[in-house]
Each structure stands twice: as structure tokens, then as C-alpha cells.
Design an enzyme around this catalytic site. Structure first.
Site, PDB file in Angstrom:
ATOM      1  CG  ASP A   1      -1.888   1.187   1.245  1.00 14.08           C
ATOM      2  OD1 ASP A   1      -2.108   1.765   0.205  1.00 14.08           O
ATOM      3  OD2 ASP A   1      -2.361   1.394   2.295  1.00 14.08           O
TER       4      ASP A   1
ATOM      5  CG  ASP B   1      -3.939   4.381  -2.482  1.00 15.86           C
ATOM      6  OD1 ASP B   1      -3.026   3.238  -2.018  1.00 15.86           O
ATOM      7  OD2 ASP B   1      -5.064   4.656  -1.829  1.00 15.86           O
TER       8      ASP B   1
END
Length: 475
Positions: A85, A281
Site C-alpha cells: 500500500d 495508491d
């Protein structure tokens, strides 16, 4: 005579390269990890044991939508898969699998692994706790210190602080946050900080290639890059400081200059008012764009409005069409094939398809549906992201140092053929242009010394020499 010649060769190799048996893996300061999609049955075999269940859970709460890396935590090492992430900052493990909807989600969660601090001789519990919240889901964690190894490598980080969850909501695995760390977003060193601090990498930079949907696997290199994973020259995008970021948080925010669509066999059309800050992201499956822009794109895919869950249902025919969405940045346009931007989901009623873009007035981000077509180097040391069009033509890894001039780093691959429906799906041939390293980079079609590993080749020679010596055939 042949045996005597072989004996001289064995002696020469032992004299010249004997030490390489022990330090070959430490001859560079970068470390590579496979990045696997949750649909990769080889990596997550336990999740697919027995009869395959069809998950009847909301699309936003499915486990089959993310990318994972494998860590070995503790002493002895306990293997754990964590979601990769770039949109968060901390490492934590141990989601509560029992709270998840759908048997397939529960199986996947359990297959990701579980860390037991009491079974690690190097674990040190801390009294600190924290509540983490994400776009979907969250975790309440208690911090520990322990060793963290990067699976498949000899990199072993000591005394890494991370969280062990005691309560979670809608989380299928732990998360490895690789955003900014100490004194930027959190008061302690995260994994990126520790890699540089403990000498595994030269700088706080890593490269990420998620790979196409059909590949189901990519690679992250901490402290390095792979010239055989992109086409063209890397283009540097400054990371916006927090004060200029839309949410005021130091994330990987950069400026997008344009957005356009190139239909199959048609002319490229620009979407108006598409210049804006976006952040990259990898922890988000979908790409979020302002409502007006998302609606305009959806209309070009035949969708008039979102469904009750906020998704654009589209015809699955787009998966086999050759069009692209084109995301423009300074010096580079990332062309995303239709098949990468459309999500195909198996349901009890057959296959359904959804556009991998959703409307949002709260956040603008490029998720996995776009990032699969991007090769990006996230460079915290220089506050920049260096990016190019993703293309896979083998492996040609290089260290990133303080002296690396990214403006002169050219990929070995040809640009994907945007006219092909599977533009990002198959390894492409090497570029025959003038890019540095283009002529001698390995092709994915044949193994090379780099692919096999010099240490393995050398070990094979030494083993053969030892066998011959014991047999009395070499003197």
C-alpha cells in the site's frame, strides 16, 4: 587431458570466485520482492483449496482485488502476506478473519498467514496502541518490535516496529504501508526508513511494477529499478508538499496534466478540465476521479449512471477491445488499455463487468486499474516520482544511489502496441533503439546468468568439482 583441463578450470574458478559463494547476494544494495495479485492460485493455494466458492458479497468488500508481498516475521520466521500500500505508512498484521463476509474471503484471509509474537524469541511487546482507518475497513493495533525479513532474500531488518491487530473491520490481510515514515507521518521508522537506516538500500526509494491482469504478478525493488519493465525514458514528477496537497497529508501526490480516450480505430478525444493533483495508491483497486470526469468516461463505455453500490456496470466486450485511456503527466502519457481498466467479476449469475473508475468528490487517486500500466519509482529522498509506460521484456536490475540520474535512465522495452487488445498482457521484445543497456539486456524468452543467478551457476561448478575430487578424477 580433458580431466586435467577440467581440474585447472576448477582451480581457477575456486581461486577467482570462491568468495562469491558467500557474498554474491550482498554485492548490491537493493532487494527485490515479487508482488502477487490475490487471484494468483500458486501464491495463495490454500485460499483455493476445494470447491471454488462464488463470493456473494459487495464488490467493494472482496478479497480478490489487491496486490501482496510476502514477509518473514520473527524468530524463527513466520511467513505472512501483506497488502502492498503506497497510500498508507505503517506495517500491521493479523486481521480478524472470522468477521469477514463470504467463505472465499475467510479462506483467503487465513491463507495470508498469522503472526504469533509469543512464538518469536525476538519479539518485544510495546504498550502503545493505535486505531488505523482506511477508505474501506480499519484496524486497532498494538505495537511490537521484531525482526522482519523480505521473503526470498537475505535482507533481515532488526527491531522493526509494527502493529499486531486485536480488532479489524473489512480487512482480509495485514498491510505494508510504504508511504512516508518517521517525522513525516509517524513518530517512528517504518519499513522504508529501516531499509535505508540498516544499510539494505542506499536511499529511500523503491520501484513498483504491478504487472498486467493476465500476468497476475509484478515486482517491487527496494533501492533499485528494473530497466526491462518499462519503455522510454523515466520522467520525473515532483511530489507535492503536504501544504499543497488536496488533503494536507504528505502522500505521493503529483500533478496530472490531461486525460483523454482513444477508442478502437478512432481519434483521441480530450476530456476538459482534467488537470488536477492525483496520488498513486497501490492499496486502492479502483481509480477515483471527480464525478463530472468519471461520468464522462463512463458514458464513453456506455454507462449512464452508477449502480446502488456506486459502480459503473459496463459491457464485458470492452475487455477484448483495443482502446486506451490516456493519463498525461509532464513528459509522459500513460496509456491504459481497456482490458486493464475494466473489472470482470464472477457472480452466481455469470460474469459481470464494471468500469475500474468511480466518482468521488472527496478524493482523487490512481488505483490499481491505472497503476498496472505505470512503471513508477517512488523516491522519498528526492521528493519525486519517476515514471514511464509499463512494459515487460525480462529483467535488468540496477541499484538506485544518490548519484542516479533518472533523466538518463531509459527502459529496454518497446512501447506496448496500444492497438492490441492485450497491450499489457504479454512480454514484449527488447527495444532496438539507442537506450542504454538496450542491446545487452536479457529477454524474457531465454534464461540468462542474471535470471539463473551467478551464485547458483557457481555453486553448480563447485559441486561438480567436489564430486570429481572425491572420486579421484581431478588432481
Amino acid at each position: 587431458m580433458p580431466l586435467r583441463l577440467l581440474s585447472y578450470l576448477c582451480l581457477a574458478i575456486a581461486t577467482r570466485y570462491g568468495d562469491a559463494l558467500y557474498d554474491e547476494r550482498r554485492s548490491h544494495r537493493y532487494v527485490k520482492l515479487p508482488v502477487v495479485h490475490s487471484t494468483n492460485r500458486q501464491a495463495f493455494a490454500k485460499a483455493y483449496e476445494g470447491k471454488e466458492a462464488i463470493a456473494a458479497v459487495p464488490l467493494a468488500k472482496r478479497a480478490d482485488v489487491a496486490y501482496y508481498a510476502k514477509l518473514n516475521i520473527g524468530t524463527p520466521p513466520q511467513p505472512i502476506f501483506v497488502q502492498l500500500d503506497t497510500g498508507s505508512f505503517e506495517l500491521w498484521v493479523n486481521p480478524d478473519c472470522a468477521t469477514l463476509e463470504g467463505s472465499s474471503n475467510v479462506r483467503f484471509c487465513r491463507a495470508a498467514g498469522h503472526y504469533d509474537p509469543s512464538s518469536s524469541s525476538s519479539a518485544v511487546g510495546l504498550s502503545l496502541t493505535k486505531s488505523l482507518r482506511y477508505g474501506i475497513g480499519g484496524a486497532n493495533i498494538r505495537y511490537v518490535l521484531d525482526t522482519v525479513g523480505l521473503a526470498g532474500t537475505d535482507a533481515l531488518l532488526q527491531d522493526v516496529q509494527f502493529g499486531v491487530a486485536f480488532d479489524t473491520v473489512d480487512e482480509f490481510s495485514g498491510i505494508l504501508g510504504i508511504g512516508h515514515g518517521e517525522n513525516v507521518t509517524i513518530p517512528y521508522k517504518n519499513v522504508i526508513d529501516q531499509l535505508a537506516d540498516q544499510g539494505v538500500t542506499h536511499t529511500k526509494a523503491f520501484s513498483l511494477a504491478l504487472g498486467s491482469k493476465s500476468e497476475q504478478e509484478g515486482v517491487i525493488i527496494f533501492g533499485g529499478l528494473d530497466k526491462a519493465k518499462f519503455a522510454g525514458t523515466l520522467q520525473t514528477q515532483p511530489i507535492l508538499p503536504a501544504i499543497d496537497a488536496p488533503d494536507g497529508v504528505p502522500r505521493y501526490w503529483i500533478n496530472m496534466q490531461s486525460l483523454s480516450i482513444t477508442p478502437p480505430g478512432g481519434n483521441t478525444r480530450q476530456y476538459p478540465n482534467a488537470s488536477m493533483a492525483v496520488f498513486l495508491d497501490s492499496g486502492a483497486t479502483l481509480t477515483l476521479l471527480p464525478t463530472r470526469l468519471a461520468n464522462a468516461i463512463a458514458a464513453d463505455f456506455g454507462a449512464d449512471a452508477t449502480d446502488s453500490n456506486g459502480f459503473f456496470a459496463v459491457d464485458c466486450k470492452f475487455n477484448s477491445q483495443s482502446g486506451t485511456l490516456n493519463f498525461g503527466f509532464a513528459g509522459v502519457t500513460i496509456r491504459v488499455p481497456y482490458r486493464e481498466i475494466v473489472r470482470e467479476i464472477r457472480t452466481a449469475y455469470g460474469f459481470e463487468c464494471y468500469l475500474g473508475i468511480s466518482p468521488s468528490e472527496d478524493f482523487v487517486l490512481l488505483g490499481d486499474t491505472v497503476l498496472r500500466s505505470v512503471y513508477a519509482i517512488f523516491d522519498q529522498t528526492n521528493n519525486a516520482i519517476h515514471m514511464a509506460q509499463y512494459s515487460n521484456c525480462g529483467s535488468n536490475e540496477k541499484e538506485i544511489t544518490a548519484q542516479t540520474d533518472f533523466s538518463n535512465v531509459r527502459g529496454d522495452c518497446k512501447a506496448p502496441d496500444s492497438r492490441a487488445a492485450n497491450a499489457n498482457s504479454e512480454p514484449l521484445s527488447l527495444d532496438n533503439g539507442t537506450g542504454a543497456g538496450a542491446s545487452n539486456s536479457p529477454d524474457s524468452s531465454a534464461p540468462t546468468w542474471q535470471d539463473l543467478g551467478f551464485g547458483k551457476w557457481l555453486m553448480a561448478w563447485v559441486t561438480m568439482c567436489a564430486i570429481l575430487l572425491v572420486s579421484g578424477l581431478v588432481w
